[in-house]
Design a protein around this motif. Structure first.
Motif, PDB file in Angstrom:
ATOM      1  N   MET A  98       0.842  -1.197   0.000  1.00 53.33           N
ATOM      2  CA  MET A  98       0.000   0.000   0.000  1.00 53.33           C
ATOM      3  C   MET A  98       0.873   1.241   0.000  1.00 53.33           C
ATOM      4  SD  MET A  98      -3.152   1.140   2.513  1.00 53.33           S
ATOM      5  CE  MET A  98      -2.183   1.217   4.031  1.00 53.33           C
ATOM      6  N   ARG A  99       0.667   2.106  -0.979  1.00 57.58           N
ATOM      7  CA  ARG A  99       1.308   3.412  -1.040  1.00 57.58           C
ATOM      8  C   ARG A  99       0.218   4.450  -1.268  1.00 57.58           C
ATOM      9  NH1 ARG A  99       4.595   0.663   0.758  1.00 57.58           N
ATOM     10  NH2 ARG A  99       6.775   0.351   0.149  1.00 57.58           N
ATOM     11  N   GLU A 110       5.138   3.510  -8.111  1.00 56.36           N
ATOM     12  CA  GLU A 110       4.452   2.974  -6.940  1.00 56.36           C
ATOM     13  C   GLU A 110       3.155   2.272  -7.346  1.00 56.36           C
ATOM     14  OE1 GLU A 110       5.731   2.644  -4.184  1.00 56.36           O
ATOM     15  OE2 GLU A 110       6.947   4.354  -3.584  1.00 56.36           O
ATOM     16  N   LEU A 111       2.447   2.851  -8.313  1.00 59.23           N
ATOM     17  CA  LEU A 111       1.264   2.184  -8.846  1.00 59.23           C
ATOM     18  C   LEU A 111       1.637   0.829  -9.424  1.00 59.23           C
ATOM     19  CD1 LEU A 111      -1.685   2.023  -9.832  1.00 59.23           C
ATOM     20  CD2 LEU A 111      -0.973   3.306 -11.857  1.00 59.23           C
ATOM     21  N   ASP A 112       2.709   0.791 -10.210  1.00 57.67           N
ATOM     22  CA  ASP A 112       3.140  -0.464 -10.826  1.00 57.67           C
ATOM     23  C   ASP A 112       3.485  -1.508  -9.769  1.00 57.67           C
ATOM     24  OD1 ASP A 112       2.802   0.616 -13.335  1.00 57.67           O
ATOM     25  OD2 ASP A 112       4.922   1.115 -13.614  1.00 57.67           O
ATOM     26  N   ARG A 113       4.130  -1.066  -8.680  1.00 61.55           N
ATOM     27  CA  ARG A 113       4.490  -2.009  -7.623  1.00 61.55           C
ATOM     28  C   ARG A 113       3.245  -2.599  -6.974  1.00 61.55           C
ATOM     29  NH1 ARG A 113       7.533  -0.777  -1.867  1.00 61.55           N
ATOM     30  NH2 ARG A 113       7.769  -2.952  -1.256  1.00 61.55           N
ATOM     31  N   MET A 114       2.251  -1.755  -6.712  1.00 62.89           N
ATOM     32  CA  MET A 114       1.012  -2.259  -6.119  1.00 62.89           C
ATOM     33  C   MET A 114       0.273  -3.183  -7.069  1.00 62.89           C
ATOM     34  SD  MET A 114      -0.564   0.794  -3.755  1.00 62.89           S
ATOM     35  CE  MET A 114      -0.289   2.166  -4.868  1.00 62.89           C
ATOM     36  N   LEU A 115       0.243  -2.824  -8.336  1.00 64.65           N
ATOM     37  CA  LEU A 115      -0.411  -3.695  -9.312  1.00 64.65           C
ATOM     38  C   LEU A 115       0.281  -5.052  -9.376  1.00 64.65           C
ATOM     39  CD1 LEU A 115      -1.051  -1.130 -12.193  1.00 64.65           C
ATOM     40  CD2 LEU A 115      -2.813  -2.331 -10.872  1.00 64.65           C
ATOM     41  N   ARG A 116       1.603  -5.042  -9.310  1.00 69.27           N
ATOM     42  CA  ARG A 116       2.344  -6.298  -9.413  1.00 69.27           C
ATOM     43  C   ARG A 116       2.047  -7.223  -8.242  1.00 69.27           C
ATOM     44  NH1 ARG A 116       7.006  -9.254  -8.611  1.00 69.27           N
ATOM     45  NH2 ARG A 116       7.790 -10.208 -10.532  1.00 69.27           N
ATOM     46  N   ALA A 159      -7.849   0.889  -6.400  1.00 64.75           N
ATOM     47  CA  ALA A 159      -7.990   0.316  -7.742  1.00 64.75           C
ATOM     48  C   ALA A 159      -7.493  -1.122  -7.776  1.00 64.75           C
ATOM     49  CB  ALA A 159      -7.226   1.168  -8.758  1.00 64.75           C
ATOM     50  N   THR A 160      -6.380  -1.380  -7.078  1.00 66.80           N
ATOM     51  CA  THR A 160      -5.871  -2.756  -7.062  1.00 66.80           C
ATOM     52  C   THR A 160      -6.830  -3.672  -6.327  1.00 66.80           C
ATOM     53  OG1 THR A 160      -4.531  -2.579  -5.013  1.00 66.80           O
ATOM     54  CG2 THR A 160      -3.494  -1.875  -7.076  1.00 66.80           C
ATOM     55  N   LYS A 161      -7.460  -3.180  -5.278  1.00 68.56           N
ATOM     56  CA  LYS A 161      -8.365  -4.023  -4.510  1.00 68.56           C
ATOM     57  C   LYS A 161      -9.697  -4.232  -5.234  1.00 68.56           C
ATOM     58  CE  LYS A 161      -5.514  -4.917  -1.270  1.00 68.56           C
ATOM     59  NZ  LYS A 161      -4.970  -6.293  -1.140  1.00 68.56           N
ATOM     60  N   GLY A 162     -10.092  -3.261  -6.054  1.00 71.51           N
ATOM     61  CA  GLY A 162     -11.259  -3.491  -6.910  1.00 71.51           C
ATOM     62  C   GLY A 162     -11.016  -4.646  -7.862  1.00 71.51           C
TER      63      GLY A 162
END
Length: 248
Positions: A98-99, A110-116, A159-162
């Motif tokens: 989570m960021r 940071e978005l890319d890391r969370m998506l990964r 968005a990742t949790k959706g």
């Protein structure tokens, strides 16, 4: 007289099992009678400590390092569970990143890391679970109550949790006929390092007071929901359980 063999324990893989909610879930499932594979990404000492605590309490556990977004590593994780304990019955996807930042200033790396981790990692682990879980099994993914709260600064994480919720609901239907349940737990504010990192005391107090129970959740609160979905909740399937103390 025919000799009867005693079935072994149910076997659980807990990703992100070295600390926080993952550790609490691993310890709770072990207390429920599961043999547990404690997956971790980096901190071997914490993962070993989790496995040791389970063993000291009379349970069975082993730690195994695997990047949840790496399909070969995740396959090896399931191989280890099958070789050590004979199969896999429960998969808990507690690994997460989570960021927080307003969308306008959020860093795309940071978005890319969370998506990964949060999306690809859940997908890869669920893929192995769909291929390997035994009948009577359970998949428990992790969403977040922030989807409903729509708090500023959480757009990328939410968005990742959706995406995780979408995967959860669809996989539950794809496993028709397998006697495997697929659900997600969506914690509210919970007193873990992941949640507390970067928040001042005023912010933490305000979020604790948002619940009618007037406190933050604990990892053990969330582990109780995991235990319910992993074992007795056989008629709960394709659902998102919002374990948040009543925040709306």
């Amino acid at each position: 007289m025919n000799e009867q063999t005693t079935p072994g324990p149910r076997v659980a893989i807990v990703t992100g099992g070295s600390r926080g909610i993952g550790r609490a879930a691993a310890e709770r499932l072990a207390a429920d009678g599961c043999a547990v594979v404690v997956n971790y990404a980096e901190n071997a000492a914490e993962a070993d400590a989790t496995a040791a605590a389970i063993t000291a309490a009379g349970g069975q556990a082993v730690a195994f390092r695997a990047d949840v977004a790496d399909e070969s590593a995740v396959a090896a994780l399931f191989d280890l569970a099958e070789k050590t304990y004979g199969g896999v019955d429960v998969v808990v996807n507690a690994a997460g990143v989570m960021r927080l930042a307003p969308l306008a200033s959020a860093a795309l790396d940071e978005l890319d890391r969370m998506l990964r981790t949060n999306v690809r990692g859940t997908f890869v682990v669920d893929q192995q679970a769909a291929r390997r879980l035994r009948p009577g099994g359970a998949v428990i993914n992790f969403s977040s109550s922030v989807l409903g709260l729509a708090l500023p600064g959480y757009s990328a994480y939410a968005a990742t949790k959706g995406a995780v919720e979408a995967v959860t609901l669809i996989l539950a239907r794809e496993l028709r006929g397998r006697d495997i349940t697929v659900n997600a737990v969506a914690p509210g504010p919970t007193a873990t390092a992941l949640f507390l990192d970067g928040k001042d005391e005023e912010t933490v107090a305000r979020m604790a007071g948002a619940s009618p129970l007037e406190r933050l959740g604990t990892p053990e609160d969330i582990a109780e929901a995991v235990s319910f979905l992993a074992g007795p909740a056989r008629w709960v399937n394709g659902q998102v359980l919002r374990a948040n103390g009543g925040i709306v």
